[in-house]
Design a protein around this motif. Structure first.
Motif, short mmCIF file in Angstrom:
data_model
loop_
_atom_site.label_atom_id
_atom_site.label_comp_id
_atom_site.label_asym_id
_atom_site.label_seq_id
_atom_site.Cartn_x
_atom_site.Cartn_y
_atom_site.Cartn_z
N LEU A 69 49.23 -10.45 7.63
CA LEU A 69 48.23 -9.38 7.74
C LEU A 69 48.73 -8.28 8.67
O LEU A 69 48.59 -7.08 8.39
CB LEU A 69 46.91 -9.95 8.24
N LYS A 70 49.32 -8.66 9.78
CA LYS A 70 49.86 -7.68 10.73
C LYS A 70 50.93 -6.82 10.07
O LYS A 70 50.96 -5.59 10.25
CB LYS A 70 50.44 -8.40 11.95
N ASN A 71 51.77 -7.45 9.28
CA ASN A 71 52.81 -6.72 8.58
C ASN A 71 52.22 -5.69 7.61
O ASN A 71 52.68 -4.54 7.54
CB ASN A 71 53.72 -7.69 7.83
N VAL A 72 51.18 -6.10 6.87
CA VAL A 72 50.52 -5.18 5.94
C VAL A 72 49.91 -4.00 6.70
O VAL A 72 50.07 -2.84 6.30
CB VAL A 72 49.43 -5.93 5.13
N LEU A 73 49.23 -4.29 7.80
CA LEU A 73 48.57 -3.23 8.56
C LEU A 73 49.57 -2.25 9.16
O LEU A 73 49.26 -1.07 9.35
CB LEU A 73 47.71 -3.85 9.67
N GLU A 74 50.78 -2.72 9.46
CA GLU A 74 51.78 -1.87 10.09
C GLU A 74 52.65 -1.11 9.09
O GLU A 74 53.24 -0.08 9.43
CB GLU A 74 52.68 -2.71 10.99
N THR A 75 52.75 -1.61 7.85
CA THR A 75 53.75 -1.05 6.93
C THR A 75 53.18 -0.42 5.67
O THR A 75 53.93 0.23 4.92
CB THR A 75 54.74 -2.15 6.51
N GLN A 76 51.89 -0.59 5.40
CA GLN A 76 51.35 -0.14 4.12
C GLN A 76 50.62 1.20 4.20
O GLN A 76 49.61 1.41 3.54
CB GLN A 76 50.41 -1.22 3.56
N ASN A 77 51.13 2.09 5.02
CA ASN A 77 50.59 3.45 5.11
C ASN A 77 49.09 3.48 5.43
O ASN A 77 48.36 4.37 4.97
CB ASN A 77 50.85 4.22 3.80
N LEU A 78 48.63 2.49 6.20
CA LEU A 78 47.26 2.51 6.70
C LEU A 78 47.26 3.19 8.06
O LEU A 78 48.24 3.08 8.82
CB LEU A 78 46.72 1.08 6.81
N ASP A 79 46.19 3.86 8.40
CA ASP A 79 46.16 4.65 9.64
C ASP A 79 45.51 3.92 10.80
O ASP A 79 45.06 4.54 11.77
CB ASP A 79 45.45 5.97 9.39
N LEU A 80 45.47 2.59 10.73
CA LEU A 80 44.79 1.81 11.77
C LEU A 80 45.30 2.14 13.17
O LEU A 80 44.52 2.51 14.06
CB LEU A 80 44.95 0.31 11.50
N LEU A 81 46.61 2.01 13.37
CA LEU A 81 47.16 2.16 14.72
C LEU A 81 47.11 3.60 15.20
O LEU A 81 47.17 3.86 16.41
CB LEU A 81 48.58 1.62 14.76
N ALA A 82 47.00 4.54 14.27
CA ALA A 82 46.86 5.94 14.66
C ALA A 82 45.41 6.32 14.93
O ALA A 82 45.13 7.31 15.63
CB ALA A 82 47.43 6.85 13.57
N THR A 83 44.48 5.52 14.38
CA THR A 83 43.05 5.86 14.46
C THR A 83 42.31 5.08 15.54
O THR A 83 41.44 5.62 16.23
CB THR A 83 42.37 5.58 13.09
N VAL A 84 42.65 3.81 15.67
CA VAL A 84 41.93 2.92 16.60
C VAL A 84 42.77 2.72 17.86
O VAL A 84 43.87 2.15 17.79
CB VAL A 84 41.63 1.57 15.95
N PRO A 85 42.30 3.17 19.01
CA PRO A 85 43.10 3.06 20.24
C PRO A 85 43.20 1.61 20.73
O PRO A 85 42.28 0.81 20.57
CB PRO A 85 42.32 3.93 21.24
N ILE A 86 44.35 1.31 21.31
CA ILE A 86 44.58 0.02 21.98
C ILE A 86 44.69 0.29 23.47
O ILE A 86 45.48 1.15 23.89
CB ILE A 86 45.86 -0.66 21.46
N VAL A 87 43.92 -0.42 24.25
CA VAL A 87 43.86 -0.18 25.70
C VAL A 87 44.89 -1.06 26.41
O VAL A 87 44.93 -2.28 26.21
CB VAL A 87 42.45 -0.47 26.24
N TYR A 88 45.71 -0.45 27.23
CA TYR A 88 46.68 -1.16 28.07
C TYR A 88 46.41 -0.96 29.56
O TYR A 88 46.80 -1.79 30.38
CB TYR A 88 48.11 -0.69 27.75
N ASP A 89 45.79 0.15 29.93
CA ASP A 89 45.53 0.43 31.33
C ASP A 89 44.40 -0.44 31.85
O ASP A 89 43.37 -0.63 31.18
CB ASP A 89 45.16 1.91 31.52
#
Length: 592
Positions: free
Chosen positions: A325-345
């Motif tokens: 699933l992670k591979n699909v979300l990262e490679t299939q031209n989905l905008d998840l990682l560009a749209t949903v922020p991930i908090v590190y601070d």
């Protein structure tokens, strides 16, 4: 030190090496009972974990389960069936063998007729968190932090490696010591890391002791107890509040009862884990429930229903599907990682919050799987993203989640969603309590170890970023000094914890696993608990948990769940639960 026992006598003890691990088997018999009842104890001498269960001179649970299973193919009354089973037992016909044949033929229900009690000692607090989260047909109880004496500060010169608990952290040090042998790490570098861990544990226990004094004095000044009963209630409130400084790696014990079938699935989950400590625990658990016949013979007992402990082999389906699933979300031209922020601070002090989730059930499953992969994701943005996905994309994501699951290989807890769902942002301390409500679906977003996943550096940063929360008493008028001192303690602690994480990554990079970070999280650490209710289970939990007597933080959570569901579902508008009142003296001292 061996405990002093009054009613039990050690009958026999045997040492064994199994799968490269050292174990001690002990059988205890009651001094003044003659019913064939015994206590079987298995000690993993490598980890110090102790497992216990009741056993007999005969296979008690197998006899019960076979008495139930016979109803399927017998026209006789229950008393006749039980008579038949007991007669067969007297003729040395083993009910466990019969059950195993039925189970092998595909009738798994017989394994749910065998209820087995399990007791565990000297395990880190994250172990019962996992067990209770996986529970569907179970009961049990973990030791309350109010009544344990194992949280005192380390004595001068005492290594944390000598105390119970912190199994993941000790395994990290073993891997670092191996790096020292391989000349991948210097003595000085290893010393820096060990000293940092030691200082964190010392700081945690010191802050815990200071918090007890701080809350005790403040509560006495504000609520003014006048009787022994009120002083005892005040002590409980003090411990409820000071526990926020305790760590998830601290040693605890618990009792957990479920069926042979559910235990088998639990063993499989532990074997499948990417975390060695849980692999070791799987070996111990399976040995205790289905011991070798030579051990039964030497120690003169019969395990309850060893023939029903089946299908315990590794099952990597979930972890494989997550990676796919992670591979699909990262490679299939989905905008998840560009749209949903991930908090590190690091987020610092956070409010306790309850949010009702109105997405449909399958959208929630997709969202939970994604949040498992990236626990630092903003859940509000994530839910919006999933809701707006085109139908064909949801089909693709669903196929990744469902792959290779069937009636034997069930979907995990993450798929146990309903229409009444809430995301509860709260401390791990409150989540430990709510996690035991087995009638609800439960997913703890940050606790990847529950499903067997290890932790890399990137994900460890996401987990650590969540911040911490405080007991609500710290926000009362007149308690400003309490709040300031508690916050100062946490800021100091987290600064050192983050420094340890960064130093370890600098020295070891991705060659080590980072799940040790879970054990160094205070119980104040914030996590997201997703809970999915039926109307019945929601009504039960809110009425139970909102009452005076419990810790005020989870009482407030129950109240906020009620208010949220009333706004969204008119069916619940007649619910009139009392809002917790921090300033109410009667509520504070209530133990009802």
């Amino acid at each position: 030190m061996q405990p002093v026992l009054k009613a039990l006598t050690l009958e026999k003890s045997v040492e064994q090496n199994i799968q490269g691990k050292n174990f001690v088997w002990n059988v205890y018999t009651p001094t003044n009972m003659d019913h064939g009842l015994k206590v079987l104890q298995l000690i993993d001498t490598d980890t110090g974990v102790k497992l216990l269960t009741y056993v007999h001179d005969y296979r008690f649970q197998s006899i019960l389960a076979w008495s139930g299973a016979r109803h399927s193919r017998s026209e006789k009354e229950s008393i006749e069936i039980i008579d038949e089973v007991l007669y067969q037992h007297s003729e040395s016909i083993d009910a466990d063998v019969k059950l195993a044949r039925v189970y092998k033929a595909g009738h798994a229900s017989v394994a749910d007729m065998s209820e087995i009690p399990l007791f565990l000692d000297h395990v880190p607090m994250h172990v019962p968190l996992l067990f209770f989260n996986q529970g569907v047909l179970n009961s049990g109880q973990e030791k309350s932090t109010r009544y344990q004496k194992g949280f005192k500060a380390l004595t001068q010169g005492q290594s944390f490696q000598s105390i119970k608990g912190f199994a993941l952290t000790k395994n990290l040090l073993k891997s670092l010591e191996q790096k020292l042998e391989n000349k991948e790490l210097s003595v000085e570098e290893l010393t820096v890391l060990k000293t940092s861990i030691q200082e964190l544990l010392q700081l945690s226990t010191n802050l815990y002791e200071q918090a007890k004094t701080l809350f005790k004095n403040s509560f006495e000044n504000f609520y003014k107890p006048t009787s022994d009963k009120e002083f005892k209630s005040l002590e409980s409130r003090v411990l409820d509040s000071a526990r926020y400084y305790l760590l998830l790696g601290n040693s605890t014990g618990f009792m957990f009862e479920t069926t042979a079938r559910r235990f088998s699935k639990l063993v499989s989950l532990l074997k499948s884990s990417e975390i060695k400590f849980y692999n070791d625990l799987a070996i111990s658990l399976e040995l205790l429930l289905a011991p070798p016949s030579s051990v039964e013979h030497d120690l003169n007992f019969k395990a309850g229903s060893p023939g029903l402990i089946k299908h315990t082999e590794q099952d990597k389906t979930f972890l494989q599907n997550i990676n796919s699933l992670k591979n699909v979300l990262e490679t299939q031209n989905l905008d998840l990682l560009a749209t949903v922020p991930i908090v590190y601070d690091f987020q610092g002090l956070q409010d306790q919050e309850v949010r009702m989730v109105l997405n449909n059930e399958t959208d929630k499953v997709i969202a939970q799987y994604i949040a498992f992969i990236w626990p630092g994701m903003n859940v509000n943005a994530l839910l919006r993203w999933v809701e707006q996905l085109p139908r064909h994309v949801k089909t693709v994501l669903g196929s990744e989640i469902l792959r290779n699951h069937d009636h034997h290989n069930e979907l995990p807890q993450l798929a146990r969603t309903t229409s009444l769902s809430f995301i509860i942002q709260a401390s791990i301390g409150e989540i430990r309590d709510l996690n035991r409500h087995k009638s609800a679906g439960r997913f703890i977003q940050e606790m990847r170890f529950i499903q067997g996943s290890s932790l890399d550096y990137d994900t460890a940063r996401q987990v650590l970023s969540k911040g911490y929360t405080l007991p609500l008493y710290a926000f009362m008028q007149g308690f400003e000094h309490v709040k300031q001192e508690i916050i100062a303690g946490f800021e100091n602690y987290y600064e050192k914890l983050q420094a340890l994480l960064e130093k370890l990554h600098e020295l070891a990079g991705d060659s080590v696993s980072y799940e040790f970070i879970y054990e160094l999280l205070p119980l104040a650490h914030v996590a997201n608990l997703w809970m999915h209710f039926t109307p019945q289970s929601l009504h039960y939990l809110t009425n139970l948990r909102v009452r005076p007597g419990g810790h005020v933080n989870y009482r407030q959570i129950a109240f906020e769940i009620t208010e949220s569901v009333k706004n969204a579902k008119p069916f619940f508008n007649s619910l009139q639960l009392q809002k917790p009142d921090l300033y109410n003296r009667q509520e504070f001292f209530s133990r009802d």
